[in-house]
Design a protein around this motif. Structure first.
Motif, PDB file in Angstrom:
ATOM      1  N   UNK A 113       0.839  -1.202   0.000  1.00  8.00           N
ATOM      2  CA  UNK A 113       0.000   0.000   0.000  1.00  8.00           C
ATOM      3  C   UNK A 113       0.866   1.241   0.000  1.00  8.00           C
ATOM      4  N   UNK A 114       0.202   2.413   0.105  1.00  7.53           N
ATOM      5  CA  UNK A 114       0.977   3.649   0.034  1.00  7.53           C
ATOM      6  C   UNK A 114       0.162   4.805   0.597  1.00  7.53           C
ATOM      7  N   UNK A 115       0.902   5.836   0.988  1.00  5.72           N
ATOM      8  CA  UNK A 115       0.342   7.171   1.232  1.00  5.72           C
ATOM      9  C   UNK A 115       1.080   8.092   0.276  1.00  5.72           C
ATOM     10  N   UNK A 116       0.370   8.541  -0.777  1.00  2.60           N
ATOM     11  CA  UNK A 116       1.019   9.315  -1.828  1.00  2.60           C
ATOM     12  C   UNK A 116       0.779  10.808  -1.688  1.00  2.60           C
ATOM     13  N   UNK A 117       0.953  11.481  -2.776  1.00  6.34           N
ATOM     14  CA  UNK A 117       0.742  12.932  -2.833  1.00  6.34           C
ATOM     15  C   UNK A 117      -0.623  13.200  -3.453  1.00  6.34           C
TER      16      UNK A 117
END
Length: 623
Positions: A156-160
């Motif tokens: 997963x990710x926390x992006x911009x």
């Protein structure tokens, strides 16, 4: 075979440990040992290539609480690039949500057209109920730029946010702590849904550090080189930069990491240097590590793992060869010396081989300590018992028992002692056995030696050696004994009686009668374990021993079976003697006074000789 098996198992343990993934052997103390070495190797030399800009508590107190407007972040970046001439700026801050539109636009323009790297955080946990999907991802690398890279898969990710999604340069700040929660490695390349994303520091170097480019391929994860302490980095607060409180050329040409060490931001991690360190410091340390690689100043790679295996094999082989020849204490000391030698090498080698399991050879040494040393000790004890059993064949059992109970340090060590030596053999042995079959000759020899040996052992004597048809024995060693002269005399009486009984049986069977010749003398002698590395024997050496041998030879010229020297007469307390006169013995400059006793008398009366000795010449032979 058992020693060889132990050595092979010890080496196999190191082999398995050395090539296992480092995280799986951390329980063996590998990471703890590496962390200890890193702490000892800390350098405080200033790092002139990196600037750390800290949004700390003083900055938020002065300029307002976090989160700041994006316009202020953009102004901070512009000041670093414009006023201070920084080469590139990486923001260790994730912006998943839009904020003030003007500030976001400025940040987007800076990232698209300037040396600015934004951050996104990948998630690597596989046990989340729902994978993270926040914001958008940017900065993906094409396979043409990085063909078939080694990468760590993310879940997963926390992006911009979408307003920044066009940013050309984005780097990952997510990480994977070890099982003990300590951050030691950073994913340099992350894969997600078929695309590859670089770490924040890698993206900063690729975009802004200039030639030469970092060598490829790089490992998917790289150990952070925590060789520089936090004090080695130039740290400026965000408020100081915005107010331009430094000279305009103070940071020219540097690569800048912008982040926060504030406890309120929650960006704290456990590292080998401490349990709560700012994540900003990890990024700075990783940046220095990559810059060292780029500049060619990083420690040259060593085959540390191969050396560890060779070292373990040598230790196992040395143990198999040396332990049988060493005491348990010496074996432990040898293992300690080997371990210290390896630790000295590992202290240097960890900087040259990030994959080195520094404790791998210690596994061999510990296995040898736990298995090989006790096994060899048990073998030594068994051999000692065997030798002790052998000693009991030559020394009276009560003497052996007393030796074991005594507190004498090394009782078999040569010492000058008062001893009485008894030397006996069969008169005319060759004439007795030359006409006999081999079996009968052997039986006669065995029976005769048994007559000699029994009284010696029964009266606490030490059997020095057999001399074919005779023996050498002594009293007073290895344990001193005040009655050594009397005990030897009593043994001589016993020998004469037993030989007489054997002779009578032999004569009754039609054989020739037997006679024993005995010489006895007392005096100082060096008694102990003498010999070479090939063979040793417990014996006594001295003039009194030589005199006893001469007295035994002199018995052929007398009708008496036992010839006794002056030293024994002077030391005996339970016997009286018959004077035989003086005689020149071989090797003696002065005549020696000879005595005997009647073996069938309980107490012999000291009188004139009952059998006058023949006249003697200077050489000691009958005239």
């Amino acid at each position: 075979m058992i020693r060889s098996l132990i050595a092979c198992l010890a080496f196999l343990l190191t082999l398995v440990t050395a090539w296992a993934p480092s995280q799986t052997v951390s329980y063996f103390g590998n990471e703890w040992l590496r962390d200890t070495f890193l702490t000892l190797q800390q350098r405080h030399t200033p790092e002139p290539r990196v600037l750390v800009v800290d949004i700390d508590e003083s900055s938020t107190a002065e300029l307002g609480p976090w989160p700041w407007p994006r316009a202020r972040i953009a102004e901070l970046v512009e000041t670093l690039l414009g006023h201070y001439g920084a080469r590139g700026v990486a923001l260790d801050i994730v912006f998943p949500d839009p904020a003030d539109a003007g500030g976001d636009a400025r940040l987007a323009m800076l990232s698209q057209h300037g040396p600015v790297v934004l951050a996104q955080a990948f998630d690597f946990q596989r046990n989340r109920p729902a994978p993270l999907r926040e914001g958008e991802l940017g900065g993906a690398l094409s396979k043409t730029v990085v063909p078939a890279p080694a990468a760590v898969p993310a879940t997963g990710y926390i992006g911009i946010h979408a307003g920044l999604a066009g940013a050309a340069k984005t780097g990952n700040i997510g990480f994977i702590p070890d099982a003990d929660g300590v951050l030691r490695r950073v994913p340099l390349m992350t894969s997600f849904e078929g695309k590859y994303y670089p770490a924040l520091t890698l993206a900063l170097i690729d975009c802004c550090a200039g030639a030469p480019a970092l060598p490829r391929p790089l490992p998917a994860q790289m150990r952070v080189g925590y060789t520089r302490d936090w004090s080695a980095y130039t740290v400026a607060t965000a408020a100081e930069i915005l107010k331009q409180q430094y000279a305009s050329d103070a940071f020219r040409g540097r690569l800048v990491i912008v982040g926060s060490s504030s406890l309120g931001q929650g960006d704290r991690v456990a590292t080998p240097l401490g349990g709560s360190r700012p994540g900003l410091g990890v990024q700075a340390a990783m940046l220095s590590t990559l810059l060292d690689i780029q500049a060619g100043t990083a420690p040259a790679p060593w085959p540390g793992t191969a050396v560890a295996c060779v070292f373990a094999a040598a230790a196992a082989l040395l143990g198999a060869l040396a332990f049988p020849r060493l005491s348990a204490v010496s074996s432990v000391a040898l293992l300690a010396a080997l371990s210290l030698g390896w630790l000295a090498f590992a202290y240097v080698a960890i900087g040259h081989d990030p994959q080195l399991v520094a404790t791998a050879p210690l596994a061999t040494n510990l296995f040898l300590l736990a298995v090989a040393v006790p096994y060899q000790w048990q073998q030594s004890q068994r051999n000692s018992r065997r030798l002790l059993d052998t000693l009991r064949q030559y020394v009276a059992p009560e003497v052996v028992a007393e030796l074991l109970r005594s507190d004498i340090d090394d009782p078999l060590k040569p010492r000058l002692l008062e001893v009485t030596t008894l030397i006996a053999d069969m008169e005319g042995y060759t004439n007795h056995v030359e006409s006999l079959p081999v079996e009968e000759a052997a039986a006669l020899t065995r029976d005769f030696l048994d007559c000699l040996t029994g009284p010696v052992i029964a009266l606490g004597g030490t059997l020095d050696k057999y001399t074919g048809d005779g023996l050498v024995a002594f009293w007073g060693a290895p344990l001193p004994n005040a009655d050594h002269a009397d005990l030897a005399l009593e043994a001589a009486r016993g020998i004469v009686a037993r030989v007489a009984a054997l002779s009578a049986r032999r004569a009754g069977a039609g054989g020739r009668p037997l006679r024993v010749r005995i010489g006895i003398e007392s005096g100082p002698a060096m008694a102990g374990d003498f010999g070479t590395s090939f063979r040793s024997i417990y014996t006594a050496v001295g003039d009194s021993v030589n005199t006893a041998s001469r007295l035994e030879s002199a018995a052929r010229d007398f009708p008496h079976d036992v010839i006794i020297g002056t030293g024994t007469v002077e030391r005996a307390r339970r016997h009286q003697f018959v004077l035989l006169g003086e005689r020149y013995l071989r090797g003696k400059e002065k005549p020696t006074t000879l005595f005997t006793f009647e073996p069938d008398m309980d107490v012999a009366i000291k009188t004139a000789p009952t059998h006058p000795s023949p006249p003697l010449d200077r050489a000691g032979s009958a005239a």
